[in-house]
Design an enzyme around this catalytic site. Structure first.
Site, PDB file in Angstrom:
ATOM      1  CB  ILE A  42      -0.552  -0.070   1.644  1.00 24.23           C
ATOM      2  CG1 ILE A  42      -1.792   1.057   1.182  1.00 24.23           C
ATOM      3  CG2 ILE A  42      -0.399  -0.361   2.309  1.00 24.23           C
ATOM      4  CD1 ILE A  42      -3.092   0.911   1.871  1.00 24.23           C
ATOM      5  CB  CYS A  43       1.017   3.830   1.153  1.00 25.69           C
ATOM      6  SG  CYS A  43       1.994   5.756   1.295  1.00 25.69           S
ATOM      7  CB  ALA A  44       5.347   4.969  -1.070  1.00 26.55           C
TER       8      ALA A  44
END
Length: 183
Positions: free
Chosen positions: A102-104
């Site tokens: 998730i995210c970066a």
């Protein structure tokens, strides 16, 4: 019982790491939180101190049903640069285990090391150029393609974690946890 590895690093996104661990444990998953550093003590991106269950080196020979990565910076970079973790991801990918980030981390870890080639994926806005070889899906908080699950950021941490749970234990288990969380 499903077994999940959650590797953590200094600088990982607090909400994402804690939500992943909490939701999966509420769902009855055996979660192993493993520090990629030489200490179990981790300082998250926004200062929360988290103690891992083990060091990654302690579980390097184990096979898990899923490996789930939180994002956050510079945590995602630390995960990307951990050779042992990348070797474990490759071994788990060959076994068709669920790989989730998730995210970066979908871009910084999965994109850098080829785990999203020819797949649809999402990530934190601004990191999409790192999804090397993938089709970036901008308007979805969570995207699953084959054995790879990606999420776009902290606000999606709960739905991302519930999706991991649903893939491991089925819809009813995920719905039961979601209901308890008032989702």
């Amino acid at each position: 019982m499903s077994k999940v590895l959650v590797p953590i690093a200094n600088g990982n996104e607090d909400i994402e790491a804690i939500t992943i661990i909490d939701v999966l444990r509420r769902g009855g998953v055996d979660v192993t939180v493993a520090s990629i550093h030489e200490s179990k003590q981790i300082v998250m991106a926004h200062g929360i101190k988290l103690e891992a269950d083990v060091l990654l080196t302690d579980v390097a020979d184990q096979i898990f049903d899923a490996v789930v990565l939180a994002g956050g910076m510079p945590g995602a970079e630390h995960l990307r640069d951990c050779k042992l973790l990348i070797d474990m991801l490759e071994k788990h990918d060959i076994q068709d285990a669920l790989l989730a980030a998730i995210c970066a981390s979908p871009a910084v870890v999965f994109g850098t090391h080829g785990f999203v080639v020819d797949k649809q994926a999402t990530c934190y806005p601004g990191f999409e150029d790192g999804l090397t070889g993938a089709e970036y899906i901008a308007n979805e908080p969570v995207v699953m393609d084959g054995n790879v699950l990606t999420g776009n950021g902290p606000a999606a941490a709960t739905v991302f974690s519930l999706t991991v749970l649903g893939n491991l234990k089925g819809y009813d288990a995920a719905k039961s946890v979601a209901d308890g969380l008032l989702c």
